[in-house]
Design an enzyme around this catalytic site. Structure first.
Site, PDB file in Angstrom:
ATOM      1  N   HIS A   1      77.864-110.829  46.073  1.00  0.00           N
ATOM      2  CA  HIS A   1      77.797-109.848  44.984  1.00  0.00           C
ATOM      3  C   HIS A   1      76.362-109.403  44.703  1.00  0.00           C
ATOM      4  O   HIS A   1      76.135-108.268  44.302  1.00  0.00           O
ATOM      5  CB  HIS A   1      78.462-110.398  43.727  1.00  0.00           C
ATOM      6  CG  HIS A   1      79.943-110.282  43.797  1.00  0.00           C
ATOM      7  ND1 HIS A   1      80.746-111.312  44.183  1.00  0.00           N
ATOM      8  CD2 HIS A   1      80.761-109.213  43.605  1.00  0.00           C
ATOM      9  CE1 HIS A   1      81.997-110.904  44.201  1.00  0.00           C
ATOM     10  NE2 HIS A   1      82.041-109.629  43.856  1.00  0.00           N
TER      11      HIS A   1
ATOM     12  N   CYS B   1      87.717 -99.917  48.651  1.00  0.00           N
ATOM     13  CA  CYS B   1      86.547 -99.964  47.766  1.00  0.00           C
ATOM     14  C   CYS B   1      85.600-101.091  48.127  1.00  0.00           C
ATOM     15  O   CYS B   1      84.601-101.301  47.451  1.00  0.00           O
ATOM     16  CB  CYS B   1      86.978-100.073  46.301  1.00  0.00           C
ATOM     17  SG  CYS B   1      87.878-101.585  45.938  1.00  0.00           S
TER      18      CYS B   1
HETATM   19  C1  PEP Z   1      86.092-106.674  47.679  1.00  0.00           C
HETATM   20  O1  PEP Z   1      86.408-107.869  47.717  1.00  0.00           O
HETATM   21  O2  PEP Z   1      85.964-105.956  48.692  1.00  0.00           O
HETATM   22  C2  PEP Z   1      85.831-106.028  46.383  1.00  0.00           C
HETATM   23  C3  PEP Z   1      85.659-104.730  46.272  1.00  0.00           C
HETATM   24  O3  PEP Z   1      85.718-106.849  45.303  1.00  0.00           O
HETATM   25  P1  PEP Z   1      84.428-107.754  44.988  1.00  0.00           P
HETATM   26  O4  PEP Z   1      83.380-107.450  46.006  1.00  0.00           O
HETATM   27  O5  PEP Z   1      84.000-107.433  43.609  1.00  0.00           O
HETATM   28  O6  PEP Z   1      84.985-109.130  45.121  1.00  0.00           O
END
Ligand code: PEP
Ligand code: MG
Length: 538
Positions: free
Chosen positions: A187, A494
């Site tokens: 993240h 996404c």
């Molecule tokens: C993903 O897992 O691709 C996503 C968009 O969610 P996050 O990165 O916030 O876990």
């Protein structure tokens, strides 16, 4: 051109592209606390008092927004900050010349060991609460002034950074970051990309740059230079200029519709990761918001309904009638929220995170659903739930949303019933997507990639197993697209793959026609769409 005899070169993985030249600044182990030089006892005493006060303020705010178990924990933690038996020995050690953070850690660790020695489940849970208080006060001690003393233009070197540490730093004053650990799909890397902060991860061997030594990073190519010579600096400047030319091309197409070379229209939406991401951004560059990560609203505990309503309302107003997808809390994994997530799980990425956690904390989930349904009265809002694994979870979320909407109806409060969709990021959901009663699918390739390869997204050293495009992930994306077609509901992506122009062609080959990307990537992805000639899958 002279070469610099002291120049040392280290290689790493690009996590957020860009170039920076500056001076090294080292963050302490874990990145949570900034390296601090202990002052005289009076200054340390003041730092400790400030740490206690800030931590107590944060806990008081949290407890005002919590009930049930969360409130009990917070009450226990607040009482600790007022407990003379705990605090007085720390003050004595500080008076004897020990640094505030050191004295605090030593005292808390003694106490934690005592709780653990009891070998009792309840006491072990209390030990976790103590650890949380320990770290909260440490962050408050470190964060209060040391962050402000990092010299302008510094390039940070750390083993890793947490998302909250990243968000606590003023990146407008800093050049970039070099992590010896970390990973490109964590993240914190996502935040760095969305904020345009050049970041390298997995830089090995450990760079030997001392604090204040000149360094330069090519975070696009994956190289760190310590004491760069004139030739290196000239080369970096040439690469930066070439990159700026592509950026100018991207800027020129940012507001145009995305159409492939063979005429297929592709929707390009943006991801919103944290409040402030939309500042200065024009909605004209996108077809809406495909993902709003709400966990950063919860950084200090659960915000109340009015606070959430105001934030969601601002996002809808920004979008000006374009669709806005807001994801419910995805706490857990590498995004713990004190007082909400469960401490001590052996593998938090395989534990109680996302929708699993929301269903265990219905009092928090209901407040978010209510704020979302109220906000939906003002525009085309869609609710998305993360980490769905089995159809029953989707049904449970739908029931809670129905109850929330009924309650708003009874109370005569303005609202609308938003579509409820799911993230497809657990392989079990991707393989059986058709069986879920969902109004839309949005594929989370970051988690899908980690779960399908069994490589945690926040660890270093195994990236050879997760290199994208991973054919298995593409296969699961294709299956989800096909399931959406059969059910007649929209499918988008996404995860961060969507933001990488070098992957755009492969993604469009799966049949996807909606990508939600980091705002900084919109133009480059549109350029890549224009070059793509692939038709949709049959
Ligand atoms: C993903 O897992 O691709 C996503 C968009 O969610 P996050 O990165 O916030 O876990
Ligand atoms: Mg995810």
């Amino acid at each position: 051109m002279t070469s610099q005899p002291n120049e040392r070169v280290f290689r790493g993985r690009p996590a957020a592209p860009g170039f920076a030249v500056g001076r090294a600044w080292r963050l302490a182990e874990g990145g949570g606390a900034v390296a601090r030089v202990a002052g005289p006892p009076e200054a340390e005493q003041a730092a400790f008092d400030r740490g206690l006060r800030l931590a107590a303020e944060q806990l008081t705010q949290l407890s005002a927004a919590s009930d049930g178990l969360g409130a009990d924990i917070l009450e226990f933690q607040l009482a600790l900050l007022d407990d003379d038996d705990l605090i007085d020995p720390v003050r004595k050690r500080i008076a004897a010349g020990v640094a505030a953070d050191e004295a605090w850690i030593a005292r808390l660790d003694e106490e934690i060991d005592g709780y653990l020695a009891a070998n009792d489940e309840h006491m072990a849970a209390r030990a976790a609460d103590l650890r949380d208080v320990r770290d909260r006060v440490l962050r408050a001690i470190a964060g209060s002034d040391e962050v402000a003393t990092i010299p302008d233009g510094s390039i940070l070197i750390a083993d890793d950074l947490t998302p909250s540490t990243f968000l606590g730093l003023d990146w407008s004053r800093l050049g970039g970051a070099v992590l010896t650990g970390g990973s490109a799909t964590s993240h914190v890397s996502i935040l760095a990309r969305s904020r345009g902060v050049p970041m390298l991860v997995e830089v090995q061997p450990e760079p030997d740059a001392a604090c204040g030594e000149p360094i330069a990073i090519d975070a696009t190519g994956g190289v760190l230079f310590v004491c760069p010579g004139a030739a290196t600096l000239a080369g970096l400047e040439a690469s930066r200029a070439a990159d700026a030319r592509i950026a100018a091309e991207a800027l020129a197409v940012e507001r145009l519709p995305a159409v492939t070379a063979d005429g297929r229209s592709i929707k390009v939406l943006v991801n919103v990761n944290a409040p402030g991401d939309l500042d200065g951004l024009s909605p004209a560059i996108c077809d809406g918001i495909g993902l709003t990560r709400t966990e950063f609203l919860f950084a200090h505990g659960a915000p109340d309904e009015a606070t959430q309503l105001a934030v969601y309302g601002r996002i809808l107003a920004w979008a000006g009638g374009r669709p806005v997808t807001i994801r419910t809390l995805d706490a857990g994994g590498d995004k713990p929220v004190p007082g909400i997530t469960i401490d001590g799980e052996s593998n938090p990425f395989l534990g109680t995170r996302g929708l699993r956690l929301s269903l265990k904390r219905p009092h928090i989930f209901r407040v978010q659903l209510k704020a979302l349904a109220r906000a939906a009265a003002a525009g085309p809002l869609r609710i998305m739930v993360p980490m769905v694994t089995v159809p029953e979870e989707m049904e449970a979320a739908r029931r809670l949303l129905d109850e929330t909407v009924d309650e708003l109806q009874r109370q005569g409060i303005a609202h609308a019933r938003p579509p409820l969709g799911m993230m497809v990021e657990v392989p079990a959901a991707a393989l059986m997507a058709e069986q879920f009663a969902t109004d839309f699918y949005s594929i989370g390739s970051n988690d899908l990639g980690q779960y399908v390869t069994a490589v945690a997204r926040d660890i270093s050293g195994l990236s050879h197993l997760t290199r994208e495009p991973n054919p298995t992930v593409l296969e699961l994306i294709g299956r989800t697209v096909a399931a959406g077609r059969r059910r007649g509901v929209p499918v988008s992506l996404c995860g961060d793959m969507a933001s990488r122009p070098e992957l755009t062609g492969a993604l469009l080959d799966t049949g996807l026609d909606t990508l939600s990307v980091a705002p900084a990537s919109v133009g480059r992805v549109k350029l890549a769409v224009a070059r793509a000639v692939s038709g949709p899958r049959p």
